[in-house]
Design a protein around this motif. Structure first.
Motif, PDB file in Angstrom:
ATOM      1  N   LEU A   1      50.405  44.563  39.797  1.00  0.00           N
ATOM      2  CA  LEU A   1      49.349  43.635  40.204  1.00  0.00           C
ATOM      3  C   LEU A   1      48.184  44.408  40.818  1.00  0.00           C
ATOM      4  O   LEU A   1      47.013  44.149  40.498  1.00  0.00           O
ATOM      5  N   GLU A   2      48.499  45.370  41.680  1.00  0.00           N
ATOM      6  CA  GLU A   2      47.449  46.188  42.302  1.00  0.00           C
ATOM      7  C   GLU A   2      46.727  47.038  41.259  1.00  0.00           C
ATOM      8  O   GLU A   2      45.524  47.283  41.370  1.00  0.00           O
ATOM      9  N   GLY A   3      47.476  47.461  40.238  1.00  0.00           N
ATOM     10  CA  GLY A   3      46.863  48.218  39.149  1.00  0.00           C
ATOM     11  C   GLY A   3      45.835  47.383  38.401  1.00  0.00           C
ATOM     12  O   GLY A   3      44.732  47.861  38.086  1.00  0.00           O
ATOM     13  N   ASN A   4      46.179  46.129  38.115  1.00  0.00           N
ATOM     14  CA  ASN A   4      45.232  45.222  37.463  1.00  0.00           C
ATOM     15  C   ASN A   4      43.985  45.033  38.301  1.00  0.00           C
ATOM     16  O   ASN A   4      42.860  45.033  37.788  1.00  0.00           O
ATOM     17  N   ILE A   5      44.171  44.858  39.600  1.00  0.00           N
ATOM     18  CA  ILE A   5      43.033  44.643  40.503  1.00  0.00           C
ATOM     19  C   ILE A   5      42.127  45.869  40.530  1.00  0.00           C
ATOM     20  O   ILE A   5      40.896  45.751  40.552  1.00  0.00           O
ATOM     21  N   THR A   6      42.742  47.065  40.498  1.00  0.00           N
ATOM     22  CA  THR A   6      41.952  48.306  40.468  1.00  0.00           C
ATOM     23  C   THR A   6      41.131  48.402  39.188  1.00  0.00           C
ATOM     24  O   THR A   6      39.955  48.781  39.214  1.00  0.00           O
ATOM     25  N   ILE A   7      41.732  48.047  38.066  1.00  0.00           N
ATOM     26  CA  ILE A   7      41.013  48.086  36.788  1.00  0.00           C
ATOM     27  C   ILE A   7      39.873  47.072  36.798  1.00  0.00           C
ATOM     28  O   ILE A   7      38.766  47.353  36.324  1.00  0.00           O
TER      29      ILE A   7
ATOM     30  N   ASN B   1      45.970  38.931  33.154  1.00  0.00           N
ATOM     31  CA  ASN B   1      47.300  39.495  33.376  1.00  0.00           C
ATOM     32  C   ASN B   1      47.688  39.448  34.848  1.00  0.00           C
ATOM     33  O   ASN B   1      48.848  39.181  35.191  1.00  0.00           O
ATOM     34  N   ALA B   2      46.706  39.694  35.717  1.00  0.00           N
ATOM     35  CA  ALA B   2      46.978  39.635  37.161  1.00  0.00           C
ATOM     36  C   ALA B   2      47.366  38.218  37.583  1.00  0.00           C
ATOM     37  O   ALA B   2      48.260  38.023  38.415  1.00  0.00           O
ATOM     38  N   LEU B   3      46.695  37.212  37.009  1.00  0.00           N
ATOM     39  CA  LEU B   3      47.058  35.816  37.304  1.00  0.00           C
ATOM     40  C   LEU B   3      48.486  35.517  36.849  1.00  0.00           C
ATOM     41  O   LEU B   3      49.242  34.834  37.549  1.00  0.00           O
TER      42      LEU B   3
ATOM     43  N   LEU C   1      53.979  35.768  50.151  1.00  0.00           N
ATOM     44  CA  LEU C   1      53.554  34.516  49.511  1.00  0.00           C
ATOM     45  C   LEU C   1      52.076  34.239  49.773  1.00  0.00           C
ATOM     46  O   LEU C   1      51.351  33.802  48.881  1.00  0.00           O
ATOM     47  N   LYS C   2      51.639  34.503  51.012  1.00  0.00           N
ATOM     48  CA  LYS C   2      50.222  34.294  51.350  1.00  0.00           C
ATOM     49  C   LYS C   2      49.337  35.261  50.559  1.00  0.00           C
ATOM     50  O   LYS C   2      48.267  34.882  50.058  1.00  0.00           O
ATOM     51  N   TYR C   3      49.788  36.521  50.444  1.00  0.00           N
ATOM     52  CA  TYR C   3      49.033  37.525  49.689  1.00  0.00           C
ATOM     53  C   TYR C   3      48.878  37.085  48.235  1.00  0.00           C
ATOM     54  O   TYR C   3      47.791  37.174  47.657  1.00  0.00           O
ATOM     55  N   LEU C   4      49.965  36.585  47.643  1.00  0.00           N
ATOM     56  CA  LEU C   4      49.933  36.150  46.248  1.00  0.00           C
ATOM     57  C   LEU C   4      49.012  34.945  46.062  1.00  0.00           C
ATOM     58  O   LEU C   4      48.251  34.866  45.094  1.00  0.00           O
TER      59      LEU C   4
ATOM     60  N   ASP D   1      46.459  34.004  48.041  1.00  0.00           N
ATOM     61  CA  ASP D   1      45.058  34.414  48.259  1.00  0.00           C
ATOM     62  C   ASP D   1      44.525  35.178  47.045  1.00  0.00           C
ATOM     63  O   ASP D   1      43.380  34.980  46.616  1.00  0.00           O
ATOM     64  N   THR D   2      45.377  36.063  46.506  1.00  0.00           N
ATOM     65  CA  THR D   2      44.980  36.851  45.330  1.00  0.00           C
ATOM     66  C   THR D   2      44.731  35.944  44.133  1.00  0.00           C
ATOM     67  O   THR D   2      43.766  36.130  43.384  1.00  0.00           O
ATOM     68  N   LYS D   3      45.594  34.943  43.975  1.00  0.00           N
ATOM     69  CA  LYS D   3      45.457  34.006  42.858  1.00  0.00           C
ATOM     70  C   LYS D   3      44.122  33.262  42.933  1.00  0.00           C
ATOM     71  O   LYS D   3      43.428  33.110  41.917  1.00  0.00           O
ATOM     72  N   LYS D   4      43.731  32.822  44.121  1.00  0.00           N
ATOM     73  CA  LYS D   4      42.461  32.095  44.288  1.00  0.00           C
ATOM     74  C   LYS D   4      41.276  32.974  43.917  1.00  0.00           C
ATOM     75  O   LYS D   4      40.360  32.543  43.208  1.00  0.00           O
ATOM     76  N   ILE D   5      41.307  34.222  44.390  1.00  0.00           N
ATOM     77  CA  ILE D   5      40.208  35.151  44.103  1.00  0.00           C
ATOM     78  C   ILE D   5      40.123  35.433  42.605  1.00  0.00           C
ATOM     79  O   ILE D   5      39.041  35.460  42.016  1.00  0.00           O
ATOM     80  N   LEU D   6      41.290  35.632  41.975  1.00  0.00           N
ATOM     81  CA  LEU D   6      41.325  35.926  40.538  1.00  0.00           C
ATOM     82  C   LEU D   6      40.810  34.746  39.716  1.00  0.00           C
ATOM     83  O   LEU D   6      40.073  34.931  38.738  1.00  0.00           O
TER      84      LEU D   6
END
Length: 434
Positions: free
Chosen positions: A175-181, A195-197, A225-228, A230-235
């Motif tokens: 997941l972090e790899g996708n975010i970096t890309i 893919n990150a979603l 769970l909170k990290y996931l 929050d990440t989902k909303k941003i994505l």
């Protein structure tokens, strides 16, 4: 076979090589060498009377590493890029490909680590920013390869708690790899966002560990769970913005296309399409419910009206209406599911609400599957041993729950919320046109 004089680029020994071959092995130091480099060194040192110390070993390792990397021989690629880094520790491409090769050469799903690829990419682009795009493409390949390997392994094996912890840790790393890309590559941004979603949903899903005899549920911490979430909303916001930008770009390109005058032939074709579209709109409404195909034909109708009233034609508009019409026709007639399987039905005598969604069906919020067969234009449906018949009754198509082939409860088409259904005798008379 005639051999050519050469010098080993690694140890400097005089050797003989076949100039028609690509690679050779030095008989003195056992190093794998590139033949043309060895011959070039001999010509430079002996014939040119130049003394070279540390002849380009780096170039040799880089060439061997690149060939192995492109051929998918990641063990050899890893070794050669590691040797290159001994000579040039800040060589950005070697840093990148050594880390990615380390991930790709691992065949054991329980030992593979994506962190080596991710940190290699991050370190490489600090040294050479020009590697952002091409390096992201390489990183995406490693990411997809590991994701496939470890998810397939999880789906076919029962993991211990320690193994599942490793599996979940790798998923987070992917997941972090996708975010970096996403942050560094325009070309791979959309695919990696999608893919990150997927990974945020997949990581959040129920996971089990233990043995075949006894399994336990893996629980994510509140912080995870909170990290996931929050990440989902941003994505999602990012994907929405990307789609909006792509749509805007498409519209701008379409506006730039030169208009073409509408000929008599164009008007005849568009007029014929308009008539066919009207027929298809009526056809798609024949079962008392507007489907996605109805709305596609309706959009087609509006486009054709605008087109026929214009003197000129936009090529983009022509493409859209043609594609839309073909898709709508294929969807209407090529659907492998029966007509009842894309509708919702409400009982006329109880609160039963049945929603069909192609292969699945939901009865009062409980989703399951169903079987059906057709005889004499009547569909016989079996939902968890509940027998239902779909047929033409009093001028309308509707469902009925049966016992010993006798209808005991009628269900009529409705919207997905269960609104606008028959509630009393007066409504029933209106529905059946009594």
């Amino acid at each position: 076979m005639k051999l050519t004089s050469a010098k080993c680029p690694n140890c400097g020994a005089d050797i003989k090589v076949n100039k028609n071959e690509e690679k050779a092995t030095c008989e003195y130091c056992n190093s794998e060498i590139i033949v043309e480099d060895a011959i070039a060194k001999y010509k430079l040192v002996v014939e040119g009377e130049v003394e070279l110390k540390n002849v380009p070993k780096l170039e040799n390792y880089l060439k061997l590493g690149e060939r192995a990397y492109k051929d998918g021989e990641f063990d050899d690629a890893y070794k050669n890029y590691s040797k290159a880094l001994e000579l040039a520790p800040d060589h950005a491409l070697s840093i990148l490909r050594q880390g990615i090769s380390k991930t790709l050469k691992e065949k054991d799903p329980l030992k593979i680590t994506f962190s080596s690829s991710l940190s290699a990419y991050q370190n490489a682009i600090k040294i050479d920013e020009s590697l952002k795009e091409s390096g992201a493409a390489d990183l995406a390949v490693a990411l997809a390869s590991e994701e496939t390997m470890i998810t397939e392994f999880y789906n076919t094996h029962v993991l211990t708690k320690a193994e599942l912890n490793k599996f979940m840790s790798e998923l987070i790393s992917l997941l972090e790899g996708n975010i970096t890309i996403i942050a560094n590559s325009e070309a791979n941004k959309k695919a990696c966002t999608e893919n990150a979603l997927f990974l945020t949903r997949y990581i959040s899903e129920k996971k089990e560990y233990g043995t075949n005899a006894k399994k336990y549920t893996y629980k994510l911490s509140k912080e995870e769970l909170k990290y996931l979430e929050d990440t989902k909303k941003i994505l999602k916001e990012g994907l929405k913005a990307q789609n909006k930008a792509e749509f805007k770009e498409t519209i701008e390109k379409a506006k730039e296309e030169p208009r073409e005058p509408q000929t008599k032939k164009d008007k005849i074709i568009n007029g014929t399409l308009l008539v066919l579209t009207i027929i298809m709109i009526i056809y798609t409404l024949s079962y008392g419910k507007s489907t996605i195909w109805f709305w596609m034909f309706l959009i087609e109708f509006l486009i054709l009206i605008v087109t026929l009233s214009s003197k000129d034609i936009m090529p983009a508009t022509n493409r859209v209406k043609n594609i839309l019409f073909v898709l709508a026709v294929i969807g209407t007639f090529g659907n492998s599911y029966p007509e009842f399987a894309i509708s919702s039905y409400k009982s006329t005598t109880s609160d039963t609400l049945i929603k069909f969604n192609k292969k699945e069906v939901t009865i009062n919020d409980k989703t399951t599957t169903y079987k059906y067969e057709e005889k004499d234009n009547i569909y016989y449906i079996d939902i968890d041993n509940t027998k239902i018949k779909y047929s033409y009754h009093k001028g309308k198509y509707l469902l009925c729950i049966t016992e010993e082939d006798i209808c005991t409860e009628y269900l009529v088409p409705t919207d997905e919320k269960g609104d606008n259904y028959i509630q009393n005798k007066e409504d029933e008379n209106k529905y059946f046109n009594k």
